[in-house]
Every structure is written in structure tokens, then in C-alpha cells.
Write a protein that holds these residues in place. Structure first.
Motif, short mmCIF file in Angstrom:
data_model
loop_
_atom_site.label_atom_id
_atom_site.label_comp_id
_atom_site.label_asym_id
_atom_site.label_seq_id
_atom_site.Cartn_x
_atom_site.Cartn_y
_atom_site.Cartn_z
N ILE A 101 -57.43 -44.78 -16.81
CA ILE A 101 -59.05 -45.66 -17.30
C ILE A 101 -58.26 -46.22 -18.67
O ILE A 101 -58.97 -47.30 -18.83
CB ILE A 101 -59.80 -44.54 -17.36
N ALA A 102 -57.36 -45.28 -19.63
CA ALA A 102 -57.43 -45.53 -21.03
C ALA A 102 -56.26 -47.03 -21.19
O ALA A 102 -56.66 -47.56 -21.54
CB ALA A 102 -56.72 -44.08 -21.89
N THR A 103 -55.40 -46.63 -19.64
CA THR A 103 -54.17 -47.42 -19.83
C THR A 103 -55.31 -49.08 -19.61
O THR A 103 -54.97 -49.76 -19.98
CB THR A 103 -53.05 -47.15 -19.37
N CYS A 104 -55.94 -49.18 -18.21
CA CYS A 104 -56.76 -49.96 -18.27
C CYS A 104 -57.90 -50.71 -19.26
O CYS A 104 -57.12 -51.86 -18.96
CB CYS A 104 -57.49 -49.92 -16.53
N CYS A 105 -57.68 -50.04 -19.71
CA CYS A 105 -58.85 -50.52 -20.87
C CYS A 105 -57.28 -51.09 -22.33
O CYS A 105 -57.73 -52.20 -22.61
CB CYS A 105 -59.58 -49.27 -21.94
N TRP A 106 -56.36 -50.33 -21.75
CA TRP A 106 -55.21 -51.51 -22.57
C TRP A 106 -55.46 -52.40 -22.42
O TRP A 106 -54.89 -53.21 -22.80
CB TRP A 106 -54.49 -49.79 -22.99
N PHE A 107 -54.99 -52.62 -21.06
CA PHE A 107 -54.45 -53.96 -21.02
C PHE A 107 -55.62 -55.04 -21.42
O PHE A 107 -55.40 -55.91 -21.27
CB PHE A 107 -54.89 -53.59 -19.14
N LEU A 108 -56.96 -54.40 -21.24
CA LEU A 108 -58.08 -55.32 -21.15
C LEU A 108 -58.24 -55.47 -22.81
O LEU A 108 -58.38 -56.81 -22.76
CB LEU A 108 -59.87 -55.21 -21.05
N ALA A 109 -57.51 -54.45 -23.64
CA ALA A 109 -57.56 -55.05 -24.71
C ALA A 109 -56.36 -56.12 -25.39
O ALA A 109 -57.17 -56.74 -26.38
CB ALA A 109 -57.56 -53.44 -25.54
N ASN A 110 -54.86 -55.53 -24.39
CA ASN A 110 -54.66 -57.02 -25.02
C ASN A 110 -54.13 -58.27 -24.81
O ASN A 110 -54.42 -59.36 -24.74
CB ASN A 110 -52.77 -56.83 -24.18
N ASN A 111 -55.52 -58.11 -23.60
CA ASN A 111 -56.08 -59.49 -22.65
C ASN A 111 -56.55 -60.09 -23.90
O ASN A 111 -57.06 -61.20 -24.18
CB ASN A 111 -56.69 -59.04 -21.59
N TYR A 112 -57.60 -59.73 -24.41
CA TYR A 112 -58.88 -59.87 -25.46
C TYR A 112 -58.44 -60.03 -26.86
O TYR A 112 -58.42 -60.88 -28.23
CB TYR A 112 -59.97 -58.94 -24.87
N LEU A 113 -57.62 -59.27 -27.30
CA LEU A 113 -57.26 -58.40 -28.39
C LEU A 113 -55.64 -59.52 -28.37
O LEU A 113 -55.51 -60.13 -29.94
CB LEU A 113 -57.25 -57.19 -29.23
N SER A 114 -54.91 -60.14 -28.33
CA SER A 114 -53.50 -59.65 -27.98
C SER A 114 -51.97 -58.39 -28.47
O SER A 114 -52.95 -57.70 -29.20
CB SER A 114 -52.77 -60.80 -28.82
#
Length: 360
Positions: free
Chosen positions: A292-305
Motif C-alpha cells: 500500500i505504501a508503494t502504491c501511494c509512492w507511485f501516486l506521489a510520483n505521478n502527481y508530484l514527480s
């Protein structure tokens, strides 16, 4: 999903939503990464090979659910390479903890992870496009402060009671016994136990640095696919720009690689691997939290870079782990330790704010 993200990106309001989602994902990721080893704290994981396999099996199941929710986006085999790289780094965690402790180990692999992931995104290593931020100097300062916070955790001491000698307490680096020797009858020595203190220090430190480089490189294949989607002549032309679409492939690489390593381990042990049944359920929970933490990291990469998310998400978990030591396990005591943790928190917060402002 892609249409929804395109709508979010339109206009100032959309950009604000973009940033809010990115930072919210980063916070969730930091909390879960700082907590994911808590379920296995009191259980023996031996040499870590069996534990990793259980952990990675749980990770893959989470990705399967995510893949179903996203209606099975296109599977890119290259994204599996990132999972292979991560799993290769992760098999070193238990030996690192046993040789130099999680305090020094976390410092080395977290700092190397941060610098590798941030630098590869910022300067465009490994064939990916360099990330552009509005205020690069703030981004540099934020990354430097995030790395500095990891060093401070090295000086935070814990008082841990041995599972065998419950009256004995010792001062050790932060959360050194996250992977504890629980009460059990298994007294077999692993290869790590046969090393001299000097050998443990050297080998453990080298493994931690290598693990950090591998961790920091694990997102590169996904970023590579996304960047080359803009080239009509590339085989990745038209690939998704939504990072979460690559989670299933990435996590499949993790599970496949860990399975291969476990089978090699079983063969090396002549079909007598060290299996720890008591670590199965805690390992599964730990893998769920990590996934779950890594899925959120993928989202953070998507929205923030990645150049913004890496300093935040790699620096924050150390503080969360320390809070577990203070509030729950009562391993961190004393005014000096509390002052160090306060200082580390202020530095992490400052670094996070600087990387955030560098995006605006």
C-alpha cells in the motif's frame, strides 16, 4: 483512469488538486513505510529468505487487486525489471540488520536510496528525461536536508531487552532489533553469525550501500516507459502516463524474483530451507503495508514527480519508526534522544517543505 487524471490536470484548481493528492499520498506512504516492519518485530525471521518470499507474496496479491480495480491496464514486461531490482536489494535486509544493525543499515540504504532516486530523476540518468522543477535550488536544499535527517537517526539510542536474557538491556542504534531473535528452539547459525565483528561491519555496510542503489533505481523502468511514450517511433509509444498502471508489472517482478531466489536458496540448502512458521502471518501483514505504501509512492510520483517525492518518502519513515520506539515499544528514552528526534523532525519537515515549494 487516465481521463480522470487528464481532467485533474486542467487549470489552476486542477493543479492544486494534483499537489494535494501527491502530498497526501506521500504522507500515507511515509507512515506505512515507517510501520511495515512492526508486525514482525517480535518474531524470528532467520536468514530472511523465507520471510522475504512471504512478504513478496503478499505484495503481489495487493497488486493483483489494484490491477483488477484499474481494469487490467497494458502489462509492460520492462516494468518488471524495477521489481527485480528492488527484490534483489531486499534480500540483503536481514543480513544487514544482523551485521550492522538497522540503525546504521537504515542510515546507509535510506541515504543512498534517496540520492540515487533523486539524482536519477533530477539529472536524467539511465535514459530517462531529467525532471524540471520551478525552483531547482529549493529542490537541492530539500534533498540535502532529507539526507541530513538520516544521519541524525544514527545517534538516537535504544534500550532493548533481550528475548533470552530479559534482565539484560543494552544501548543500540535505532530499532536495531526490529528483526528480533524470538523465543524459539532454532539455534542454527547462519553465515552471518560466523563473521568477525570487522567483517560484519565491512560486509554489512557494503550491502547497505548496494541495497540503497538498487532501491533508488527501482522506479527507473516505469519512468523510462512513460518518457518514451511520447516518441512515436518507440515501442512504448502511447503507453500510460498514470504510474499506478504499472504497479502490477512492477510487483510481479518482485514476486517472481523473490521466488527464484527462494528456490535457489532451497537448492543450496539441499531442500532443507530454514522455515519459520511464526513469521508467516506477520510477514503477510508487513507485505500488505509495504505494498500500500508503494502504491501511494507511485501516486506521489505521478502527481508530484519523482524528484519531489523521493526526498520526502525516503526521509520520513525513519522518524515514524522512531515514534514507534518512543510511544509503543518504549525503546527510546531520555531527554537527549527526544531532542535528537525533535531536531530530525524539524529537518525532515523543512526538507519536505523546500521540495514542495520547488514544485510550485
Amino acid at each position: 483512469m487516465e481521463n480522470w487524471t487528464d481532467d485533474v490536470n486542467n487549470g489552476t484548481a486542477g493543479n492544486n488538486t494534483h499537489l494535494a493528492l501527491g502530498f497526501a499520498s506521500s504522507v500515507v506512504s511515509v507512515v506505512l513505510f515507517g510501520s511495515n516492519f512492526v508486525p514482525v518485530k517480535k518474531f524470528d525471521t532467520g536468514d530472511g529468505m523465507f520471510f522475504q518470499w512471504i512478504l513478496c507474496g503478499s505484495i503481489w496479491i495487493v497488486s493483483l487487486v489494484v490491477n483488477i480495480i484499474l481494469h487490467s491496464p497494458r502489462f509492460w514486461p520492462l516494468a518488471m525489471v524495477g521489481g527485480c531490482v528492488w527484490a534483489t536489494g531486499n534480500i540483503t535486509v536481514v543480513p544487514i540488520v544482523k551485521t550492522i544493525g538497522l540503525g546504521l543499515g537504515l542510515l546507509l540504504w535510506a541515504s543512498t536510496n534517496l540520492l540515487t532516486g533523486w539524482a536519477s530523476s533530477r539529472f536524467g540518468f539511465f535514459g530517462i528525461d531529467p525532471e524540471v522543477v520551478a525552483k531547482p535550488n529549493l529542490n537541492y536544499a530539500g534533498a540535502a536536508l532529507s539526507a541530513l535527517s538520516a544521519i541524525i537517526f544514527l545517534f538516537v539510542k535504544t534500550e532493548v531487552k533481550s528475548a533470552v536474557l530479559v534482565t539484560e538491556s543494552e544501548s543500540t542504534p535505532l530499532l536495531r532489533t526490529t528483526i528480533n531473535w524470538a523465543e524459539n528452539t532454532n539455534t542454527d547459525e547462519s553465515w552471518v553469525d560466523k563473521l568477525s565483528p570487522f567483517q560484519k561491519r565491512i560486509i554489512g555496510s557494503l550491502m547497505a550501500v548496494v541495497a540503497g542503489i538498487l532501491y533508488g533505481s527501482s522506479f527507473v523502468p516505469v519512468l523510462y516507459i512513460k518518457d518514451h511514450s511520447k516518441n512515436n517511433e518507440s515501442m512504448y509509444a502511447g503507453s500510460s502516463q498514470f504510474d499506478l498502471d504499472y504497479v502490477f508489472a512492477h510487483f510481479s517482478g518482485i514476486f517472481l524474483t523473490s521466488t527464484v531466489y527462494f528456490l535457489i536458496y532451497c537448492a543450496a540448502m539441499k531442500n532443507h530451507p530454514k522455515v519459520y512458521p511464526q513469521a508467516i502471518l506477520p510477514g503477510f501483514i508487513s507485505g500488505f503495508l509495504w505494498a500500500i505504501a508503494t502504491c501511494c509512492w507511485f501516486l506521489a510520483n505521478n502527481y508530484l514527480s519523482a524528484v519531489v517525492s523521493f526526498p520526502i518518502i525516503t526521509a520520513g519513515p525513519g522518524f515514524i519508526a522512531a515514534m514507534w520506539g518512543v510511544l509503543v515499544f518504549k525503546e527510546i528514552k531520555g531527554l537527549w534522544n527526544y531532542l535528537l528526534l525533535t531536531l530530525a523532525f524539524c529537518i525532515i519537515l523543512s526538507g519536505s517543505l523546500l521540495t514542495a515549494f520547488s514544485k510550485i
